[in-house]
Enzyme design. Structure first.
Site, PDB file in Angstrom:
ATOM      1  N   LEU B 233       0.821  -1.212   0.000  1.00 45.83           N
ATOM      2  CA  LEU B 233       0.000   0.000   0.000  1.00 45.83           C
ATOM      3  C   LEU B 233       0.860   1.270   0.000  1.00 45.83           C
ATOM      4  CD1 LEU B 233      -2.833   1.249   0.165  1.00 45.83           C
ATOM      5  CD2 LEU B 233      -2.597   1.195   2.645  1.00 45.83           C
ATOM      6  N   ASP B 234       0.648   2.132  -0.973  1.00 48.80           N
ATOM      7  CA  ASP B 234       1.304   3.446  -1.048  1.00 48.80           C
ATOM      8  C   ASP B 234       2.828   3.343  -1.060  1.00 48.80           C
ATOM      9  OD1 ASP B 234      -1.211   4.612  -1.012  1.00 48.80           O
ATOM     10  OD2 ASP B 234      -1.215   4.832   1.159  1.00 48.80           O
TER      11      ASP B 234
END
Lengths: 290, 290, 290, 290
Positions: B233-234
């Site tokens: 994530l990210d």
């Protein structure tokens, strides 16, 4: 910089109706000519912050009397109110802590020489003596406090340095790329007065070698952060930050060199605002009346 | 945008002496007129990256023949070399994934309408139908794929959305504030093609409600990051970032509003560079030939 | 900064097919390892510009032989081609011209001391002697050449200063807020080597007191421009510019103080690029390979 | 944006001691809760400017009564004082003038749709009908007023357009890349309400084709300026400006494309501040309480 003398008032207190009127009324009643005024109502916390600058020659009394009278005004605003009244005719005092990195030191010495910072630079203290020459060339005292390896050596050095700094009763203790982590008791003693420059855009890249961390992550901007020192490493209230663009062609060495431009600027701005009583700390955040 | 047709060549391979000469010699031998050329030697990794733009009318053959011949050149550079040859006469295709937040969508629709992005916008897919009207007003297909609560519902919705997207064989899948986390199998399938806009200056403030995190920390700049989507994530390769100044007076709502300006710009720039084959991914970093 | 020695090649010539191949082929043939390469085809003027950086230890001969051989390559590109080959092992030489304003001087002295600029600072020449002390503290020669009032006095002073400067055969003559307008014959003699910092975002606010002009116009950004000196006042080829935000609260004195930060940075960047042979002048414009 | 209703007070008057106290006292006396307050004492002109924002529900009367009472306060401050009291519960009205360039129009329509601007967009008037479709898709009226060649045709068109605009009694008339020069009588009629976006960093590059001028001069930054329209072309009070970096590789077409990002942002910010009564015009300058 203003040549005429001014009084700078700051106030932090729980917000309520009529504070501005109370302060403005007090100053107007004494004939005070307000030349700068900043207000901030923090809706989240319910606190109020203000900074007022008054021409000294517009008041019929001296700064001590202003303090005495303003204390009465502040007292009406409740027991949680904190305030300061300073006189720009009395220069603030600063002590710089340095290591071997010279760019922030050079920059601050140049700004002091050029009259850009309202400060008397009392002394520079280094854990190395590499920067002694340039400091003395600017007519500033330099003290060398070596930091022996090992925790005992460090503790003794910090004790010596702490005494040395306190002797000057400085309004600002500036860690100008000092590279040593202050022990908690010094963070405590210099709370709200010790400013550090960290070479990253916090909260990214806390701790050691932030440019290496930035390079490894492939960010497209690098930054610097000026913050008050607290016992939590690189986690104190942020005063100022800025960034500069980098790209894939920048090595870590390029980032180190280019980041210096931001470190210089961010520290100089943060220090200036601190010296001009523009920074009000509340919890772990700052209100900066620029 | 250039009106004349161009071929864009990118190459990534281990660095060695003579690569530039080999490519330039090949192009010159065919009469190719190079109008843009970017090179990057990464000293840390020992890899070489280049992007060359050639006027199509300067070559005596079509893009397929250029591909065939360039494949031979690349083959000489070793088995690890990867390369692309694209034709600006064939517009890239994009699909947008959206939710309810409209600012990035509006911005991209406006840019496509104004001819600012070299792309055919094939479709917009939303997990809500709030934005259907404006999409259709721009003459673009809109598909509504509701995301039921619960993991099974989501899985089914992603399966449907995945099929829908793949039908268009898009060169870019743009998560324009889509707010849903792609499952690993879609990250894998769209690797190097799925672009996300995250509303913080990564790696600060990963995950949910980054403006709330930024407000709580008291940072003096907020940012946005355009990155390729990966299963972490990210944490995918960063294409572009930018920041905007905030101060103590900005509430979370102010940050949300002001951050949109940066989100719009950063996503539009990142997408443009992706579409123009300016972004070469290597490991978790990007080389961007701007 | 790179510690290993490098050769820097620049070339300006009318554009035609095959230039990149010719240069790259020449370097590859000699075993040259290119670590940086910039190209620019100017479609408007039809000219071509390149800057190549080669590791010195990758070539089997010295810089003089490289020059001899590159001269042959350049000769094939036509009589209008101009080129340079420099050796980063031989530091560039610079002379600074100053008056009483100290901020750019301090900044450059600090950068030289920190090893940020690849230059040997040969001397500082001032029309006042106010800055002599700090210059000597950095171990740099200082010459005081007073500028008497009246045109004859100035002419004599410029003649003396010109001789003094030329004695050092400097690669860069830096007007670090020198405040005097060079006579045309000095502009001519130092063409392409004399860098000025003007305290406005040119072409706005040419000439005297640009901050006063900016304040009167009510602009929301102030800037600085580093440009090559020509006989046309503040109209020479621009190397670098930058700006900083101001608002209604900034007096002229504030602008003067805040503008210094931009002047320092813009001059330092422009000088760095000039010293690294990143700036190619063509007509009244520059190509800057950053 | 704040959902609760607020009253916004602005005041411009010659500076004197006690103004802040008078206003703050008045508001406190009525129980007013000030949520934003900006002050500016202009030392050069001797004028005073303030903007105060009060929560509507903190006052025991409506906006008309506030106006009546504040008029009395202002009257005490002398005949030159000007002031406004507005109610955020009553949306401001705007009319947009456009031509064929669509990027600012698209941007503003998107912002209005997203609720970013506190405005009711009454109508868009174009001298071409190219943008009618997108305007109507947003549910906004579009009027086509063709501008025939020749001065008589233009005069008639401006007369028609003037009547059309005035019908809406707009608080803002926005020239969103309108490309036509307003006649003096319209500049006069809409003084302080007509906002233009000029695609250069004024005062550089006044008039036609500023990007061509910028390209010819070889500047390293291009900009945009939002200003109030006056009879002097591109010389009205500046509300906001910003810049973006360009380099030698940017053609005029690239500058046009890249400049749009700045035009969009600068116009949107200027318009927002105008609508929020943050901009006080004094002479040919503005005070902007951001």
């Amino acid at each position: 910089m203003p040549s005429e003398r001014r009084y700078v008032i700051t106030l932090t207190c729980p917000d309520t109706t009529g504070i501005v009127a109370r302060i403005a009324g007090f100053l107007a009643g004494a004939g005070g000519w307000i030349v700068e005024a900043g207000y901030h109502s923090d809706v989240d916390s319910g606190w109020f912050f203000t900074r007022q600058v008054v021409r000294a020659d517009s008041l019929p009394f001296e700064v001590d009397e202003l303090r005495r009278r303003f204390a009465e005004v502040a007292a009406e605003l409740g027991g949680q109110a904190t305030w300061t009244v300073t006189d720009t005719g009395v220069p603030k005092r600063a002590v710089l802590l340095v290591s071997k990195e010279m760019h922030c030191l050079h920059d601050l010495l140049g700004r002091v020489a050029a009259g850009e910072l309202p400060v008397k630079l009392e002394a520079v203290i280094g854990n190395h003596d590499a920067l002694e020459g340039v400091v003395r060339a600017h007519g500033v005292e330099f003290h060398h406090v070596p930091f022996p390896a090992g925790p005992d050596g460090k503790a003794a050095a910090f004790a010596e340095m702490g005494q040395m700094v306190d002797k000057y009763q400085p309004d600002a203790v500036v860690l100008a790329r000092f590279m040593q982590i202050l022990p908690p008791w010094l963070c405590e003693r210099w709370a709200g007065r010790a400013l550090n420059i960290h070479h990253s855009f916090l909260p990214s890249f806390v701790g050691a070698r932030p440019y290496h961390q930035a390079h490894a992550r492939g960010v497209k901007l690098i930054g610097a952060t000026c913050h008050y020192v607290t016992a939590d490493l690189d986690a104190g209230p942020i005063v100022e930050q800025d960034v500069i663009r980098v790209d894939h062609g920048d090595t870590v060495a390029d980032m180190v060199r280019r980041g210096r431009d931001i470190e210089r600027l961010v520290l100089a701005r943060g220090l200036r605002w601190h010296l001009e009583d523009r920074v009000l700390v509340h919890g772990n955040k700052t209100v900066v009346f620029r």
